[in-house]
Write a protein that holds these residues in place. Sequence first.
Motif, short mmCIF file in Angstrom:
data_model
loop_
_atom_site.label_atom_id
_atom_site.label_comp_id
_atom_site.label_asym_id
_atom_site.label_seq_id
_atom_site.Cartn_x
_atom_site.Cartn_y
_atom_site.Cartn_z
N CYS A 1 0.81 -1.11 0.00
CA CYS A 1 -0.12 -0.12 -0.04
C CYS A 1 0.81 1.34 -0.01
O CYS A 1 0.47 2.47 -0.29
CB CYS A 1 -0.96 -0.02 1.27
SG CYS A 1 -0.34 0.21 2.88
N CYS B 28 -2.56 -5.90 5.18
CA CYS B 28 -2.09 -5.96 3.58
C CYS B 28 -1.62 -7.24 3.44
O CYS B 28 -1.87 -8.13 2.31
CB CYS B 28 -1.11 -4.93 3.33
SG CYS B 28 -1.75 -3.31 3.56
N LYS C 299 -4.86 -9.86 3.64
CA LYS C 299 -5.62 -9.55 2.58
C LYS C 299 -5.02 -10.09 1.00
O LYS C 299 -5.87 -10.78 0.30
CB LYS C 299 -5.89 -8.25 2.43
CG LYS C 299 -6.70 -7.73 1.29
CD LYS C 299 -7.12 -6.14 1.08
CE LYS C 299 -7.89 -5.96 -0.12
NZ LYS C 299 -7.83 -4.28 -0.09
N LYS C 300 -3.69 -10.05 0.97
CA LYS C 300 -3.07 -10.62 -0.27
C LYS C 300 -3.34 -11.98 -0.20
O LYS C 300 -3.49 -12.81 -1.29
CB LYS C 300 -1.78 -9.91 -0.30
CG LYS C 300 -1.03 -10.65 -1.66
CD LYS C 300 0.41 -10.06 -1.92
CE LYS C 300 1.27 -11.09 -0.78
NZ LYS C 300 1.58 -12.24 -1.04
N VAL D 182 -1.45 -7.02 -5.89
CA VAL D 182 -1.89 -5.99 -6.77
C VAL D 182 -1.36 -4.53 -6.01
O VAL D 182 -1.73 -4.50 -4.93
CB VAL D 182 -3.23 -6.04 -6.88
CG1 VAL D 182 -3.69 -4.99 -7.69
CG2 VAL D 182 -3.57 -7.51 -7.74
N VAL D 183 -0.63 -3.71 -6.83
CA VAL D 183 -0.33 -2.41 -6.47
C VAL D 183 -1.47 -1.67 -7.24
O VAL D 183 -1.36 -1.28 -8.56
CB VAL D 183 0.99 -2.02 -6.80
CG1 VAL D 183 1.46 -0.67 -6.44
CG2 VAL D 183 2.14 -2.78 -5.89
N PRO D 184 -2.31 -1.07 -6.56
CA PRO D 184 -3.46 -0.29 -7.24
C PRO D 184 -2.83 0.99 -7.73
O PRO D 184 -2.02 1.81 -7.24
CB PRO D 184 -4.46 -0.13 -6.17
CG PRO D 184 -3.83 -0.20 -4.74
CD PRO D 184 -2.49 -1.19 -5.00
N TRP D 185 -3.36 1.60 -8.87
CA TRP D 185 -3.29 3.15 -9.26
C TRP D 185 -4.21 3.79 -8.23
O TRP D 185 -5.41 3.21 -8.08
CB TRP D 185 -3.75 3.21 -10.72
CG TRP D 185 -2.75 2.30 -11.50
CD1 TRP D 185 -2.60 0.89 -11.86
CD2 TRP D 185 -1.88 3.19 -12.50
NE1 TRP D 185 -1.92 0.92 -12.86
CE2 TRP D 185 -1.15 2.28 -13.24
CE3 TRP D 185 -1.65 4.63 -12.66
CZ2 TRP D 185 -0.29 2.52 -14.22
CZ3 TRP D 185 -0.41 4.71 -13.70
CH2 TRP D 185 0.05 3.70 -14.41
N PRO D 186 -3.67 4.85 -7.87
CA PRO D 186 -4.66 5.79 -7.14
C PRO D 186 -6.10 6.24 -7.92
O PRO D 186 -5.84 6.66 -8.83
CB PRO D 186 -3.73 6.90 -6.71
CG PRO D 186 -2.48 6.88 -7.27
CD PRO D 186 -2.43 5.63 -8.06
N ASP D 187 -6.93 6.42 -6.96
CA ASP D 187 -8.27 6.79 -7.60
C ASP D 187 -7.89 8.26 -8.14
O ASP D 187 -8.88 8.77 -8.87
CB ASP D 187 -9.45 6.87 -6.77
CG ASP D 187 -9.80 5.40 -6.18
OD1 ASP D 187 -9.75 4.47 -7.12
OD2 ASP D 187 -10.23 4.93 -5.31
N PRO E 231 -1.48 -3.76 -15.02
CA PRO E 231 -1.18 -4.45 -13.49
C PRO E 231 0.45 -3.88 -13.28
O PRO E 231 1.50 -4.45 -13.92
CB PRO E 231 -1.37 -5.77 -13.57
CG PRO E 231 -1.45 -5.96 -15.10
CD PRO E 231 -1.67 -4.70 -15.88
N ARG F 29 6.44 5.82 -7.14
CA ARG F 29 5.87 4.58 -6.60
C ARG F 29 7.08 3.55 -6.77
O ARG F 29 7.44 2.75 -6.06
CB ARG F 29 4.61 4.06 -7.02
CG ARG F 29 3.99 3.13 -6.52
CD ARG F 29 3.66 2.93 -4.90
NE ARG F 29 3.30 1.85 -4.36
CZ ARG F 29 3.95 0.93 -3.81
NH1 ARG F 29 5.25 1.15 -3.80
NH2 ARG F 29 3.38 -0.12 -3.48
#
Length: 147
Positions: A18, A60, A63-64, A70-75, A84, A120
């Motif tokens: 995260c 984290c 959950k994984k 998965v490293v998310p792109w920020p909203d 991905p 990142r």
Amino acid sequence: MSTLREVGEREAWRCWLCDEPVDPDMSVNDPRGPSIDSINTAKKGGKGKGGVERLAHRACNTKKGAVKPVVPWPDRLFVVDPAPIIGVVEQLTRKGGRVAVARCPEKSDAEEASEWLLDRLSRLEPGVRFDTRIESAGGGYLLVLTA
């Protein structure tokens, strides 16, 4: 196998999933507490497994689970069809080259996404130098990542 303190110091006490700070003094049983995520990767030829240890919050890491991270792109970023991140990083570090990672409607959106992505990746894969290019494409802008 490394100790939690060794992994935490190497990772500058940031969760690799995260990208938020991890408190080294928090209980390892607390969801925001530190844990070691052992990432198994198949070695060349498929003969055995090699492991990489990364710092993650307990929540984290839990959950994984045992699935690919998965490293998310920020909203807050305006990106369309984002790639991905973990898969792209693995591909580029293994083969080099370039990968289109997102489309953006405006050049300013692509510039903001580029800035975030390079920042990142500097923590996700500190030993690899990444660069981005923004290319005009079909009325929008393509964000391309290279290693």
